[in-house]
Design a protein around this motif. Sequence first.
Motif, PDB file in Angstrom:
ATOM      1  N   ALA A 142      42.870  37.328  44.152  1.00  0.00           N
ATOM      2  CA  ALA A 142      43.721  36.231  43.686  1.00  0.00           C
ATOM      3  C   ALA A 142      44.064  35.260  44.796  1.00  0.00           C
ATOM      4  N   ARG A 143      43.982  35.693  46.062  1.00  0.00           N
ATOM      5  CA  ARG A 143      44.386  34.820  47.171  1.00  0.00           C
ATOM      6  C   ARG A 143      43.316  33.802  47.535  1.00  0.00           C
ATOM      7  N   GLY A 144      42.050  34.154  47.353  1.00  0.00           N
ATOM      8  CA  GLY A 144      41.016  33.219  47.775  1.00  0.00           C
ATOM      9  C   GLY A 144      39.854  33.093  46.815  1.00  0.00           C
ATOM     10  N   GLY A 145      39.855  33.898  45.750  1.00  0.00           N
ATOM     11  CA  GLY A 145      38.787  33.823  44.772  1.00  0.00           C
ATOM     12  C   GLY A 145      37.552  34.614  45.144  1.00  0.00           C
ATOM     13  N   GLN A 146      37.499  35.137  46.393  1.00  0.00           N
ATOM     14  CA  GLN A 146      36.358  35.927  46.807  1.00  0.00           C
ATOM     15  C   GLN A 146      36.345  37.268  46.074  1.00  0.00           C
ATOM     16  N   ARG A 147      35.155  37.720  45.732  1.00  0.00           N
ATOM     17  CA  ARG A 147      35.047  39.037  45.096  1.00  0.00           C
ATOM     18  C   ARG A 147      35.149  40.123  46.153  1.00  0.00           C
ATOM     19  N   GLN A 148      35.731  41.244  45.758  1.00  0.00           N
ATOM     20  CA  GLN A 148      35.900  42.322  46.716  1.00  0.00           C
ATOM     21  C   GLN A 148      35.935  43.659  45.987  1.00  0.00           C
ATOM     22  N   ARG A 149      35.537  44.685  46.710  1.00  0.00           N
ATOM     23  CA  ARG A 149      35.632  46.061  46.218  1.00  0.00           C
ATOM     24  C   ARG A 149      36.229  46.866  47.360  1.00  0.00           C
ATOM     25  N   ALA A 172      35.182  49.214  41.053  1.00  0.00           N
ATOM     26  CA  ALA A 172      35.416  47.883  40.493  1.00  0.00           C
ATOM     27  C   ALA A 172      35.289  46.793  41.546  1.00  0.00           C
ATOM     28  N   ASN A 173      34.576  45.730  41.205  1.00  0.00           N
ATOM     29  CA  ASN A 173      34.443  44.540  42.039  1.00  0.00           C
ATOM     30  C   ASN A 173      35.200  43.417  41.332  1.00  0.00           C
ATOM     31  N   TRP A 174      36.336  43.004  41.909  1.00  0.00           N
ATOM     32  CA  TRP A 174      37.204  42.063  41.203  1.00  0.00           C
ATOM     33  C   TRP A 174      37.494  40.843  42.069  1.00  0.00           C
ATOM     34  N   PHE A 178      45.417  41.155  37.512  1.00  0.00           N
ATOM     35  CA  PHE A 178      45.652  42.105  38.587  1.00  0.00           C
ATOM     36  C   PHE A 178      45.918  41.336  39.875  1.00  0.00           C
ATOM     37  N   LEU A 179      47.137  41.455  40.403  1.00  0.00           N
ATOM     38  CA  LEU A 179      47.564  40.666  41.550  1.00  0.00           C
ATOM     39  C   LEU A 179      48.078  41.527  42.705  1.00  0.00           C
ATOM     40  N   VAL A 230      34.135  42.916  37.366  1.00  0.00           N
ATOM     41  CA  VAL A 230      35.216  42.750  36.388  1.00  0.00           C
ATOM     42  C   VAL A 230      35.902  41.410  36.629  1.00  0.00           C
ATOM     43  N   ASP A 231      36.657  40.957  35.615  1.00  0.00           N
ATOM     44  CA  ASP A 231      37.426  39.731  35.778  1.00  0.00           C
ATOM     45  C   ASP A 231      38.822  40.061  36.294  1.00  0.00           C
ATOM     46  N   ARG A 232      39.701  39.077  36.331  1.00  0.00           N
ATOM     47  CA  ARG A 232      41.035  39.295  36.895  1.00  0.00           C
ATOM     48  C   ARG A 232      41.885  40.243  36.049  1.00  0.00           C
ATOM     49  N   TYR A 233      41.412  40.571  34.845  1.00  0.00           N
ATOM     50  CA  TYR A 233      42.103  41.538  33.991  1.00  0.00           C
ATOM     51  C   TYR A 233      41.414  42.903  34.014  1.00  0.00           C
ATOM     52  N   LEU A 234      40.420  43.030  34.881  1.00  0.00           N
ATOM     53  CA  LEU A 234      39.641  44.265  35.077  1.00  0.00           C
ATOM     54  C   LEU A 234      38.741  44.585  33.892  1.00  0.00           C
ATOM     55  N   ALA A 235      38.425  43.563  33.081  1.00  0.00           N
ATOM     56  CA  ALA A 235      37.479  43.720  31.979  1.00  0.00           C
ATOM     57  C   ALA A 235      36.061  43.515  32.495  1.00  0.00           C
TER      58      ALA A 235
END
Length: 508
Positions: free
Chosen positions: A402-409, A397-399, A434-435, A379-384
């Motif tokens: 916001a702190r480092g740009g790394q994807r995480q679940r 969800a893998n989003w 989503f922050l 998903v993107d930063r809006y969970l889309a």
Amino acid sequence: MNETQHLDGPDLRRGVARDQLTEGQPLLGHVDGEAVILVRCGTRVDAVSATCTHYAGPLAEGVVDGERVYCPWHHACFSLRSGMVLGAPGLNPLRCYTVEERDGRVFVTVPRTPPRPAPPPRNPASVLIVGAGAAGEAAATELRRAGHAGSITLLAAEPDTPVDRPNLSKDYLAGKTPPEWLPLRGAEYWQEQDIRLLPGARATALDTAARRVMCSDGRQFEYAALLLATGAQPIRLLIPGADASHVHVLRSLADTQAILTAIERGARRVVVIGASFIGLEVAAALRARAIEVRVVAPETRPLQRVFGARLADYLRGVHEALGTVFHLGRKPAAIHAHAVELDDGALLPADLVVMGVGVRPDVALAEQAGLRIDNGIVVDRYLATSVADVWAAGDVANWPDARGGQRQRIEHWALAQAQGKAAARNLLGFVEPFLEVPFFWSQHGDLTLSYVGHATHWDAQEEEGDPASGNYLCRYLLDGSVRAVVSIGRDRDSLRAQIAMRHAVSAS
């Protein structure tokens, strides 16, 4: 879950001197038999009920940040202006009161009627939510609170109504809480909110072109907007005997009930496979029932990858003091009718086996429909998701962080609730990234660990206090930045760390 709070402090109907109020510090009092906090922020004074709507935590002992008040126990967040839930795991809004000032005194009078929400920017005719765990329930609730007027359908694969999942491996399994504490909502809630909850509706196919979800029982549901909150499924090791009837996992209420049934029928020797959070919480809960427990895990220290060596060693000591026996550096080779065989040939007596070796995101539905998958639903930063009008939230969800740009679940209960709320608002057109900063708590006998942030690795630790003293905090840093904080008996400091991280994310 709901406990009566003592009515300490002044009767706020009779008023208090304004100069008794310290900026940003809740003053505990009461109004008409209800505990209320009074908070001054600048020239404004607000009054809200003093009891958190999650586990009845004392908000007077929490932290105020601007117009927000945070519960010290599990970090639920509420608006001092409106009482609305701003952060998980708060379930319901706080009651708000009218405040009047006369002759240098502040009086709390009548409760305020919450304003009706304005229509959202977008109002899809129908919202379908697949999954009724933390994210699904939070999304359905937020849709109504945000003014959604269309239909809401919540497909629950499990037969039970949404339950307080963290309790399943903690106090409920230990026999310290009654079953009526488990449902997140009463049956009447869904009718009052005009939300169609369908237990036992397991989604098996998704047609994004036709905007339709098919269930295993043949039912079909169309949608204008879809939220996938399918969560994760516990892993079973591929070893002989893993599918035996006395081998269990713990994810659902049915799983917990199966373990309790085995104990009621005489199981007294339990082997827990995996020194995960679930595995260790199960061990502690069963020791509270005087069950013999052995824990088998390949690592040399339980949860060292999360906490580091010092806290991992202390945690092991806590469990050993409870009577748990560890078999670390070992793996199960096979499960027999009355024993677990280890990779060194040792046999551990076992009437019951519980596997706590992790979970996998439940991506089958999304994968079949062609959504982008990579360690969960991307998903993107809006969970889309990668498909229009489809969002994902929670453990699946893998989003982007916001702190480092790394994807995480991340598989945290409160985080899943926060994502469900955020996804609901975004599908209504609010366009809010989503922050939220992750938070979880873990219970091991009388020990509760609070953890904010997320650190898969770190290059420095800053420790304060001693875990054994019940007053301990450790910061995990990477390149000079605090990535996570774990604490024992430092609720307000844990809150302040989360708030600082939230501000840093919002400013980035």
